[in-house]
Design a protein around this motif. Structure first.
Motif, short mmCIF file in Angstrom:
data_model
loop_
_atom_site.label_atom_id
_atom_site.label_comp_id
_atom_site.label_asym_id
_atom_site.label_seq_id
_atom_site.Cartn_x
_atom_site.Cartn_y
_atom_site.Cartn_z
N ALA A 194 70.07 34.18 82.85
CA ALA A 194 70.59 34.57 84.16
C ALA A 194 71.61 33.57 84.68
O ALA A 194 71.45 32.35 84.54
N TYR A 220 66.70 35.58 89.10
CA TYR A 220 65.54 36.33 89.62
C TYR A 220 64.46 35.29 89.91
O TYR A 220 64.07 34.54 89.02
N LYS A 277 58.82 37.94 93.64
CA LYS A 277 58.44 39.36 93.46
C LYS A 277 58.02 39.93 94.79
O LYS A 277 57.35 39.26 95.58
N ARG A 315 50.38 44.13 81.60
CA ARG A 315 51.82 44.30 81.46
C ARG A 315 52.17 45.14 80.24
O ARG A 315 52.95 46.09 80.32
N SER A 338 58.03 42.10 81.61
CA SER A 338 58.47 40.83 82.19
C SER A 338 59.76 41.15 82.93
O SER A 338 60.64 41.83 82.37
N GLY A 339 59.86 40.71 84.17
CA GLY A 339 61.00 41.10 84.99
C GLY A 339 62.32 40.94 84.27
O GLY A 339 63.10 41.89 84.13
N SER A 340 62.58 39.73 83.77
CA SER A 340 63.88 39.44 83.18
C SER A 340 64.14 40.26 81.91
O SER A 340 65.28 40.37 81.47
N ARG A 381 66.89 43.10 81.75
CA ARG A 381 68.31 42.80 81.53
C ARG A 381 68.65 42.74 80.05
O ARG A 381 69.83 42.83 79.69
N SER A 440 56.64 30.80 85.06
CA SER A 440 57.52 31.40 86.08
C SER A 440 56.76 32.38 86.98
O SER A 440 57.00 32.42 88.19
N THR A 441 55.83 33.14 86.41
CA THR A 441 55.13 34.14 87.22
C THR A 441 54.42 33.50 88.41
O THR A 441 54.57 33.93 89.56
N ASP A 474 66.66 27.51 83.67
CA ASP A 474 65.59 28.42 84.08
C ASP A 474 64.34 27.62 84.45
O ASP A 474 64.45 26.47 84.86
C1 DP6 Z 1 63.91 31.51 86.09
O1 DP6 Z 1 61.02 37.32 83.87
O2 DP6 Z 1 59.77 35.30 83.00
O3 DP6 Z 1 64.20 32.78 84.10
O4 DP6 Z 1 58.61 38.82 85.68
O5 DP6 Z 1 56.81 37.13 85.87
O6 DP6 Z 1 57.61 37.84 83.61
P1 DP6 Z 1 57.97 37.61 85.06
O7 DP6 Z 1 59.02 36.41 85.11
P2 DP6 Z 1 60.24 36.09 84.16
O8 DP6 Z 1 61.08 35.12 85.14
C2 DP6 Z 1 62.33 34.64 84.80
C3 DP6 Z 1 62.77 33.66 85.83
C4 DP6 Z 1 64.03 32.90 85.48
C5 DP6 Z 1 65.25 33.54 86.13
C6 DP6 Z 1 65.82 34.78 85.47
O9 DP6 Z 1 65.70 34.97 84.24
O10 DP6 Z 1 66.46 35.54 86.21
#
Ligand code: DP6
Length: 387
Positions: A17, A21, A24, A76, A155-157, A160, A210-211, A304
């Motif tokens: 990124a 992100y 949540k 998940r 996983s959120g990221s 992408r 990160s979570t 990150d």
């Molecule tokens: C700092 O996607 O690993 O890399 O959704 O809980 O699985 P979860 O988290 P994750 O968080 C990534 C955070 C980051 C910033 C980013 O990749 O945008």
């Protein structure tokens, strides 16, 4: 096992990124508190390959990760599988000639082409490859954006990593997450000359994952409201425009500022979260001195949830950027000797002789493609087990 086994394989990339992100608004659905932007990295250097197989005799959903059986018994992964099966079921109910794959158990075999010891988060590529391989096995017609919503639940990221090039994750506003998805900002071909140098920073300490880190920030940081309410929405528009205009200086400055803003809200969490170590801070300083010496922004750092640095730069500036990194870190494993020299203008004396010891591995890569189909197969189709 002799009955028919259906299988398909896909590869998916890592993304890093440039607009982070962090936070949540819904933990189960991985719905974010802000939109984010990333660059997809080349799969030659970093990718996950997943083979998904379904057979009437498989006893349970099973995942093998880098050769080891891995539990699939987490909400998940289960959410991802349930969504993919629901789409497959829709197809099957409209066409009775289709084999009932949605009712059969899945065997999933996944491998990364980079060592886990490299210390790079691989969950984004992992979930993107899992979703892509099963979608291919199930012959789902859904678009990459639709599939990104499923990967997001893993996983959120990961959402992408369903696209190549330059990608936005639109946070969406709906409670069910149906509008929280990845979209393309620009394809790789629009700006193919962005390079990335990953400096894997040695660190023994266990980071806050990160979570849980982002949950703590949401719950305790007062600065966070400013970040998600004002800073990021403005930056999201400006960074998308900078990418569209291939304006590296603007893109790079926002990338660095956003990394710093994310680490600032980590520090503002209570108790504070520290992801950067002394080596990370030296790298930050080094890039600022480089840009000052050159009189323009030619490189950007981003970090990150850990101390590893990713340096973005344009191919045209490779000699200047890699010349500097070569001077500081040529002894680090993975460094491809570039033959470039540090610029005579650069105050080389600021670089400590032992700095390279803080970096355990280097990966030189560039912007890359989204998930790809592959004929490579990690499952023995006679037994349904990993090869
Ligand atoms: C700092 O996607 O690993 O890399 O959704 O809980 O699985 P979860 O988290 P994750 O968080 C990534 C955070 C980051 C910033 C980013 O990749 O945008």
């Amino acid at each position: 096992m002799t009955s028919q086994i259906y299988h398909a394989s896909s590869t998916a990339p890592v993304n890093i990124a440039t607009l982070k992100y962090w936070g949540k608004r819904d933990k189960t659905l991985n719905l974010p508190t802000n939109s984010s932007i990333s660059v997809t990295l080349a799969q030659e250097d970093l990718r996950t390959l997943t083979t998904a197989a379904a057979g009437p005799d498989f006893k349970e959903d099973t995942l093998w990760l880098n050769g080891e059986p891995h539990s699939i018994d987490n909400p998940r992964t289960k959410n991802c599988l349930a969504d993919l099966r629901a789409y497959r079921k829709e197809l099957e109910s409209g066409d009775s000639s289709l084999p009932p794959l949605s009712e059969w158990k899945l065997h999933l075999v996944s491998e990364n082409n980079f060592p886990t010891a490299a210390g790079l988060a691989s969950s984004a590529a992992g979930f993107a490859a899992l979703v892509s391989a099963i979608a291919k096995l199930y012959q789902l017609p859904q678009s990459a954006s639709e599939l990104s919503k499923i990967a997001r639940k893993g996983s959120g990221s990961a959402c992408r990593s369903l696209f190549g090039g330059y990608v936005a994750w639109e946070m969406g506003l709906k409670e069910d997450g149906s509008d929280s998805k990845a979209v393309e900002v620009a394809p790789k071909s629009h700006w193919p000359d962005i390079k990335a140098c990953i400096l894997v920073v040695s660190d023994d300490k266990k980071d806050v994952p990160s979570t849980s880190g982002m949950q703590l920030t949401v719950a305790t940081s007062e600065l966070f409201a400013e970040r998600i309410g004002t800073v990021v929405p403005k930056r999201f528009k400006e960074m998308s425009e900078a990418i569209k205009k291939r304006d590296f200086a603007a893109f790079a400055e926002m990338t660095m500022k956003d990394s710093n803003s994310f680490h600032a809200v980590c520090l503002d969490s209570y108790p504070p979260i520290f992801y950067l170590n002394d080596t990370s801070k030296r790298i930050i300083k080094l890039i600022h001195v480089l840009n000052e010496t050159e009189g323009e922004i030619i490189a950007a750092y981003t970090f990150d949830a850990g101390p590893n640095a990713v340096i973005y730069y344009q191919e045209k500036d490779e000699a200047k950027v890699l010349g500097l990194l070569q001077y500081a870190f040529a002894k680090v494993p993975g460094w491809k000797n570039t033959g470039y020299q540090i610029s005579a203008k650069f105050p080389a004396e600021i670089i400590g002789e032992d700095w390279y010891k803080g970096v355990s591995r280097i990966i030189q890569t560039q912007v890359g493609d989204g998930p790809l189909d592959t004929e490579e197969c990690l499952i023995d189709t006679a037994t349904g087990l990993p090869k």
